[in-house]
Design a protein around this motif. Structure first.
Motif, PDB file in Angstrom:
ATOM      1  N   THR A 146       0.852  -1.232   0.016  1.00  0.00           N
ATOM      2  CA  THR A 146      -0.237   0.055   0.132  1.00  0.00           C
ATOM      3  C   THR A 146       0.982   0.934  -0.477  1.00  0.00           C
ATOM      4  N   LEU A 147       1.432   1.295   0.850  1.00  0.00           N
ATOM      5  CA  LEU A 147       2.679   2.335   0.923  1.00  0.00           C
ATOM      6  C   LEU A 147       3.346   2.507  -0.655  1.00  0.00           C
ATOM      7  N   ALA A 148       4.017   1.455  -0.893  1.00  0.00           N
ATOM      8  CA  ALA A 148       4.529   1.759  -2.703  1.00  0.00           C
ATOM      9  C   ALA A 148       3.512   2.490  -3.939  1.00  0.00           C
ATOM     10  N   ALA A 149       1.876   1.852  -3.472  1.00  0.00           N
ATOM     11  CA  ALA A 149       0.868   2.528  -4.187  1.00  0.00           C
ATOM     12  C   ALA A 149       0.727   4.226  -4.029  1.00  0.00           C
ATOM     13  N   LEU A 150       0.641   4.022  -2.904  1.00  0.00           N
ATOM     14  CA  LEU A 150       0.589   5.650  -2.331  1.00  0.00           C
ATOM     15  C   LEU A 150       1.358   7.002  -2.762  1.00  0.00           C
ATOM     16  N   LEU A 151       3.260   6.190  -2.795  1.00  0.00           N
ATOM     17  CA  LEU A 151       4.393   6.576  -3.505  1.00  0.00           C
ATOM     18  C   LEU A 151       4.585   6.455  -4.862  1.00  0.00           C
ATOM     19  N   GLY A 152       3.903   5.441  -5.355  1.00  0.00           N
ATOM     20  CA  GLY A 152       3.686   5.876  -7.070  1.00  0.00           C
ATOM     21  C   GLY A 152       5.133   4.701  -7.466  1.00  0.00           C
ATOM     22  N   GLN A 153       5.890   3.997  -6.928  1.00  0.00           N
ATOM     23  CA  GLN A 153       6.732   3.637  -6.757  1.00  0.00           C
ATOM     24  C   GLN A 153       6.503   1.874  -7.239  1.00  0.00           C
ATOM     25  N   GLN A 154       7.279   1.393  -7.846  1.00  0.00           N
ATOM     26  CA  GLN A 154       7.484  -0.197  -8.019  1.00  0.00           C
ATOM     27  C   GLN A 154       7.705  -1.269  -6.503  1.00  0.00           C
ATOM     28  N   TYR A 155       6.985  -2.061  -6.355  1.00  0.00           N
ATOM     29  CA  TYR A 155       7.163  -2.835  -5.122  1.00  0.00           C
ATOM     30  C   TYR A 155       7.470  -4.313  -5.740  1.00  0.00           C
ATOM     31  N   PHE A 156       8.536  -4.422  -4.673  1.00  0.00           N
ATOM     32  CA  PHE A 156       8.810  -6.169  -4.888  1.00  0.00           C
ATOM     33  C   PHE A 156       9.053  -6.527  -4.230  1.00  0.00           C
ATOM     34  N   ILE A 157       7.882  -8.269  -3.878  1.00  0.00           N
ATOM     35  CA  ILE A 157       7.576  -8.671  -2.486  1.00  0.00           C
ATOM     36  C   ILE A 157       8.929 -10.118  -2.740  1.00  0.00           C
ATOM     37  N   GLY A 158       9.017 -10.818  -2.066  1.00  0.00           N
ATOM     38  CA  GLY A 158       9.729 -11.949  -1.514  1.00  0.00           C
ATOM     39  C   GLY A 158      11.214 -12.365  -1.869  1.00  0.00           C
TER      40      GLY A 158
END
Lengths: 396, 259
Positions: free
Chosen positions: B131-143
């Protein structure tokens, strides 16, 4: 330490009656397989016994001690020198005399606690939160009676004092030819210090580690100053592979020695002043900045205490591995008081017979533990021969 | 390179439980520690900073006791730490937490990377970082199991459902670290002493560019309708006997409670 009451058994009324009562209650039992653990202690030596009992009152203890056979008193069997290993006769285990009889606060913040001989160090700590018994060894199952009988000096004893300073009275029963059994003792517990830091330093040079140890001894808040030699660290590294709790600390990576210290003070500023001095001294002695571990608070520092405690355990693990091939092996060892100036020569002498050995303990307090880890019977005999020679010279 | 690691202080045990009436986690006194999943993120941040240079900041949201955890992070080598502390922040759900963290990133940043643990041990949903990545408008990498710096960003190794994927992650980005990715180092004495001279900033709700109703319980659309303690069924008594008896007992169990 004052002996409050030492009664000879003949002065105890109707001993025979009590003994009969005990037998009727079945409290003196023939030695059976279920009591196998009571035939050995942490020396890993194994003995034999004909009968065993677990008295839970002073009277029952008196009855248990009233016999013509050889008596071996036992606490938690955590001793390292075979004092609890029976050589036939009767084992009298004090583990059921585990009551804390009274506890009162002292004006100086300490506590006065009367505890029976079988009270463990962990039970004592649990009953008196915020306080500690300074002579306590790092083994939490060790009992009050065992600590007093062995004149134990845990890691804090050099700083806070040992049994003589913290055991105010003992109540004992005399038996046999002048032997005494501890029934209970009055202990003085100290308030835990407000600030505790545990700091370990790894050295690539053993002499530099010892120089650091000697230099650090002058610091006013240095409550623990323990030396572990390279062989001990190697042994601990092997134990670490199977002991999950040791994995909370990093690997020691082939260091020649470790000095484990604790700084105790009433505020952080006092600890930090000595910590700065330790850091400067460690740099002077060649310890890289990255080769120290610094932990804050009782809970975190316990990791270092567990590590130090595991030194002896790691020696036992080595012996247990060797015993798979040769069951008669054990870890001969002794408390030694080497002169710091002669330590290097002493250890060269100890290593000369070719039996692997490890040394750790209070280097500056002059009380160290020397342990041999024989891999076969020939190595065991050579280690025993060295220790016998040492005893004859009065070096143990 | 400017890096930020998000840390959360959690109870050592779950004895505190839930406040059933309010549907919130009880934050009562008790032994606390750094969320173990965040430890890997902290070590990853320290290693990235050591290799690539720059700074690593630590940010937490929680009660004043979380300062202890941040002081530990400073002793480990974090350059500066900040704590979002105040009753207005309390009771935040995933959205309100992420919104607050995003506002704090804007206040303290900008950052080339934000790192965090995949979960928290005190009832985390695992969605805050996303959710933070979405709010910052940044790519999000899991795992994420490994992270290395490169020009303009990072090389990231992820453990996905059936594959291990290695890819380029242009900065800025948000990374969710696997707990086993990195083992947290031990603080050195020099680090412990240096920590006393480093900044630990307390951020109040007033300092963030966020309306009060966007934070904490007021800003949380999640409403916990009920909290129920699920009783585990008592263990069945062990079955003994020859192989035929045991096989029959297993079949009977399946008939009674099919998998």
């Amino acid at each position: 330490m004052e002996i409050k009451s030492a009664e000879h058994l003949t002065s105890v009324h109707s001993m025979n009656k009590l003994l009969t009562m005990g037998n009727e209650a079945g409290f003196i039992r023939p030695m059976g397989r279920q009591y196998e653990d009571c035939l050995q202690d942490e020396s890993r030596r194994r003995g034999t016994a004909d009968e065993i009992c677990f008295p839970d009152t002073r009277e029952a203890l008196a009855a248990a001690l009233d016999c013509r056979c050889r008596v071996t008193l036992q606490g938690a069997c955590t001793g390292l020198d075979g004092g609890a290993v029976p050589h036939g006769g009767r084992v009298v285990s004090l583990r059921r005399m585990d009551r804390i009889l009274s506890a009162e606060a002292l004006p100086d913040g300490g506590m006065l606690v009367t505890a029976e001989a079988g009270v463990s160090m962990s039970a004592l700590s649990a009953a008196c939160p915020g306080h500690f018994f300074a002579p306590a060894p790092t083994e939490p199952t060790a009992t009050v009676g065992g600590v007093i009988a062995c004149d134990a000096r845990g890691v804090f004893a050099d700083y806070y004092g040992g049994v003589a300073e913290h055991v105010l009275e003992t109540e004992t029963l005399r038996f046999g030819e002048g032997r005494e059994a501890i029934v209970s003792a009055v202990l003085r517990l100290l308030p835990r210090p407000q600030t505790v830091w545990g700091v370990a330093f790894l050295f690539q040079d053993d002499a530099a580690a010892r120089a650091f140890c000697a230099g650090a001894a002058a610091l006013s808040s240095l409550a623990v100053n323990e030396y572990l030699d390279g062989a001990t660290l190697e042994s601990l590294a092997r134990l670490r592979q199977s002991a999950q709790r040791l994995k909370a600390l990093p690997e020691t990576g082939g260091a020649a020695a470790m000095i484990y210290t604790e700084l105790h003070a009433e505020n952080e500023d006092a600890v930090c002043a000595d910590a700065e001095a330790l850091m400067a001294l460690s740099a002077d002695c060649g310890c890289a900045e990255s080769d120290s571990w610094a932990l804050c608070g009782e809970a975190e520092t316990q990791l270092l205490r567990d590590f130090r405690h595991a030194a002896q355990e790691s020696v036992h693990a080595a012996i247990d591995r060797a015993r798979a091939a040769e069951p008669a092996l054990y870890a001969p060892g002794a408390d030694i008081w080497p002169d710091a100036a002669r330590y290097e020569a002493f250890m060269a002498e100890a290593r000369a017979p070719g039996t692997p050995c490890a040394c750790f303990g209070h280097l500056c307090g002059g009380r160290m533990r020397l342990c041999f880890m024989p891999e076969d019977m020939d190595m065991l005999r050579r280690a025993e021969s060295f220790l016998n020679g040492l005893r004859e010279r009065g070096g143990v | 390179m400017r890096l930020l690691v998000l840390l959360k202080q959690v109870p050592v045990s779950d004895a505190g439980g839930m406040d059933a009436a309010r549907g919130l986690l009880r934050r009562e006194p008790g032994e606390k520690r750094m969320n173990p999943h965040d430890a890997a993120a902290l070590e990853a941040g320290l290693m990235l900073r050591d290799v690539a240079g720059g700074t690593l900041d630590a940010l937490s949201m929680g009660p004043p006791s979380a300062k202890d955890m941040l002081e530990e992070a400073l002793a480990l080598g974090v350059d500066a730490a900040a704590l979002l502390c105040g009753t207005d922040f309390a009771g935040a759900d995933v959205l309100a937490t992420a919104r607050t963290l995003a506002a704090a990133c804007a206040l303290l940043g900008p950052y080339d990377a934000v790192l965090g643990g995949a979960f928290t041990t005190d009832g985390g949903t695992g969605h805050t970082l996303g959710t933070l990545a979405a709010l910052l408008g940044q790519q999000y990498f899991i795992g994420v199991r490994a992270l290395a710096p490169e020009v303009g960003g990072f090389v990231v190794t992820q453990e996905l459902t059936c594959t291990v994927q290695r890819s380029r992650a242009p900065a800025p980005a948000v990374f969710s670290l696997l707990p086993q990715a990195y083992a947290l180092r031990m603080p050195t004495l020099a680090g412990r002493l240096a920590a006393r001279k480093k900044a630990l900033r307390l951020i109040t709700p007033a300092e963030l560019a966020l309306p009060r109703e966007a934070c904490g319980l007021a800003g949380s659309p999640t409403r916990v309708a009920a909290v129920e303690t699920v009783q585990r069924p008592a263990a069945a008594p062990p079955v003994t006997g020859d192989p035929r008896t045991l096989a029959a007992a297993i079949c009977a169990c399946w008939r009674e409670a099919p998998l």
